[in-house]
Motif scaffolding. Structure first.
Motif, PDB file in Angstrom:
ATOM      1  N   PRO A  57      -7.778  -5.975  -4.770  1.00 23.50           N
ATOM      2  CA  PRO A  57      -8.664  -5.615  -3.652  1.00 23.50           C
ATOM      3  C   PRO A  57      -8.141  -4.533  -2.794  1.00 23.50           C
ATOM      4  O   PRO A  57      -6.994  -4.356  -2.694  1.00 23.50           O
ATOM      5  CB  PRO A  57      -8.767  -7.199  -2.857  1.00 23.50           C
ATOM      6  N   ASP A  58      -8.952  -3.859  -1.983  1.00 21.44           N
ATOM      7  CA  ASP A  58      -8.193  -2.757  -1.415  1.00 21.44           C
ATOM      8  C   ASP A  58      -7.712  -3.443  -0.016  1.00 21.44           C
ATOM      9  O   ASP A  58      -8.473  -4.118   0.672  1.00 21.44           O
ATOM     10  CB  ASP A  58      -9.556  -2.046  -0.869  1.00 21.44           C
ATOM     11  N   PRO A  59      -6.522  -3.291   0.307  1.00 19.58           N
ATOM     12  CA  PRO A  59      -5.743  -3.848   1.458  1.00 19.58           C
ATOM     13  C   PRO A  59      -6.132  -3.652   2.862  1.00 19.58           C
ATOM     14  O   PRO A  59      -5.986  -4.086   3.504  1.00 19.58           O
ATOM     15  CB  PRO A  59      -4.299  -3.361   1.050  1.00 19.58           C
ATOM     16  N   THR A  60      -7.003  -2.182   2.694  1.00 24.37           N
ATOM     17  CA  THR A  60      -7.509  -1.896   4.085  1.00 24.37           C
ATOM     18  C   THR A  60      -8.988  -2.568   4.459  1.00 24.37           C
ATOM     19  O   THR A  60      -9.369  -2.480   5.647  1.00 24.37           O
ATOM     20  CB  THR A  60      -7.867  -0.366   4.066  1.00 24.37           C
ATOM     21  N   ASP A  61      -9.500  -3.593   3.473  1.00 27.54           N
ATOM     22  CA  ASP A  61     -10.611  -4.124   3.672  1.00 27.54           C
ATOM     23  C   ASP A  61     -10.471  -5.062   4.994  1.00 27.54           C
ATOM     24  O   ASP A  61      -9.208  -5.699   5.028  1.00 27.54           O
ATOM     25  CB  ASP A  61     -11.029  -4.842   2.561  1.00 27.54           C
ATOM     26  N   VAL A  62     -11.345  -5.390   5.616  1.00 22.67           N
ATOM     27  CA  VAL A  62     -11.214  -6.608   6.450  1.00 22.67           C
ATOM     28  C   VAL A  62     -10.990  -7.672   6.206  1.00 22.67           C
ATOM     29  O   VAL A  62     -10.163  -8.547   6.272  1.00 22.67           O
ATOM     30  CB  VAL A  62     -12.573  -6.778   7.367  1.00 22.67           C
TER      31      VAL A  62
END
Length: 450
Positions: A166-171
């Motif tokens: 998963p994208d680590p910048t996602d909430v």
């Protein structure tokens, strides 16, 4: 610019500037203010990378004065659910319950327009899945029309992107084996896939889109019920199998009443009630009819009566016409809407028809006419091959109950040519946009409301 609030929820606020026909959606990116798995940061990232006429356009994004993340999109105020809740949009006359004679011209109009809408939705969804994105909230409220009749998919707030990590910048980052099952919830949860009702966190997010789309197709044919905001009466002289349900104590001409489209599966009694509603139509599942059933975390915590489902019959889909009621087997589809929707509404994940394969279904290829909005031939040309680049890998042989119809490469090529030959931008002197205006009495369009 000044904005008026259109809708508010714990997840986001949607506002409109009518002068500029612009909508802004804003939401917090802080965990304490953002219910899982709603994620506007991921929504903006995904929408910014998509380019399809069937998916809402993001115009710009910014951080507002309160630190919320926000984005602009075009305002288009007419939704698919509004069309479905228009009594004129039916193959049957309003008097069908009293005088059941057929109106063949009305039937022809209904199915020509419905086929156009459904085909546009399939193109958008097949493009989305080919880009490894599952929407996870497919329902009529999330499909909207542009002024020229293009159907747009909106609200990517709980969408899922299939990546290695998963994208680590996602909430709310979602690892593949710990997905959120609190998706497709709320007042419209009748479109939820059954595995979500039993606590699964490693479900197939693409398969739940297919189930939800099948339930959305069913809403073209479920009863239209006259309701009132203050109505709590059970007085009803109609049956669920009537196309139009008008309780005796309500007046059709009253300004206090409105039409509401029933969902195929009833979520009004919570998740257990929704599960039982699904079982009554599809049958109570077991390991033979649904291989994944016993592995669902909560599937064995409750005991349901063992019932044989009634199926997708006119009793539950009273707006059907006789020619549309048959369905084929796993290898031979019939050119009917019941055959098409039944291929999405199957328990085994792997048995649900992919959106790309659905584009070649005979309900489209054997139709006389495919009504399209302006310029839609380019969508077929540009996105057909992409739609067939599957995001799935068959790692294991399919069980008999998991078998699904798949057109061959040659059949897909033929289907594309047939669709191209039948596409027209005007039918009986009117465009799709003209027909939508005639049916609903307003200019077609749409806005994001969640």
């Amino acid at each position: 610019m000044d904005f008026d609030i259109l809708s508010q929820s714990p997840a986001s606020t949607v506002s409109l500037n009518i002068q500029h026909s612009i909508v802004v959606k804003r939401a917090s990116t802080k965990h304490r203010s953002t219910p899982e798995p709603h994620d506007i940061r991921k929504e903006i990232r995904l929408l910014s990378g998509l380019d399809h006429p069937g998916i809402v356009t993001i115009l710009d994004s910014f951080v507002d004065d309160n630190g919320n993340l926000a984005y602009y999109m075009p305002y288009l105020p007419f939704s698919l659910i509004e069309l479905l809740e228009t009594p004129a949009f039916s193959p049957h006359p309003f008097t069908a319950s009293l005088r059941p004679q057929r109106d063949l011209a009305k039937e022809d109009r209904f199915f020509t327009i419905s086929r156009s809408i459904i085909l546009q939705a399939l193109f958008a969804l097949s493009y989305l899945h080919a880009n490894h994105i599952a929407h996870r909230d497919i329902k009529p409220e999330n499909f909207l029309f542009s002024e020229d009749g293009h159907l747009k998919l909106i609200d990517f707030g709980i969408a899922y992107e299939a990546t290695e990590e998963p994208d680590p910048t996602d909430v709310w980052p979602e690892p593949r084996d710990r997905l959120y099952f609190e998706v497709s919830t709320g007042k419209t949860s009748g479109y939820r896939a059954p595995e979500l009702l039993f606590g699964s966190r490693n479900y197939d997010p693409f398969a739940i889109d297919r189930w939800s789309f099948g339930a959305t197709l069913a809403s073209f044919f479920t009863p239209l019920c006259l309701t009132s905001p203050d109505d709590d009466s059970d007085d009803d002289n109609s049956t669920q199998s009537d196309p139009f349900i008008v309780p005796t104590h309500l007046n059709v001409s009253s300004p206090d009443t409105h039409w509401s489209r029933e969902t195929l599966y009833d979520s009004s009694r919570g998740e257990i009630g929704l599960a039982w509603s699904i079982f009554k139509i599809n049958g109570t599942p077991n390991k033979d009819t649904w291989p994944e059933w016993e592995s669902l975390p909560q599937s064995q915590t409750l005991m349901f009566n063992d019932v044989v489902g009634k199926g997708l019959v006119k009793d539950v889909l009273p707006h059907l016409t006789p020619e549309e009621e048959t369905k084929g087997d796993s290898s031979r589809p019939e050119p009917t809407i019941v055959d098409l929707m039944s291929r999405f509404l199957r328990y085994p994940y792997r048995a649900r028809l992919s959106f790309a394969n659905a584009l070649g279904h005979p309900w489209f290829t054997q139709a006389d006419t495919i009504l399209i909005p302006p310029g839609y031939e380019s969508v077929l040309e540009e996105h057909w091959n992409l739609a067939y680049s599957s995001s799935e890998i068959d790692e294991h042989p399919r069980l008999e109950v998991e078998k699904v119809w798949e057109p061959s490469v040659e059949e897909s090529t033929v289907a594309k040519a047939v669709l191209e030959s039948k596409m027209v931008e005007a039918w009986k002197g009117k465009t799709l946009a003209n027909w939508l205006v005639d049916l609903a009495g307003v200019r077609p369009a749409a806005n994001e409301t969640s």
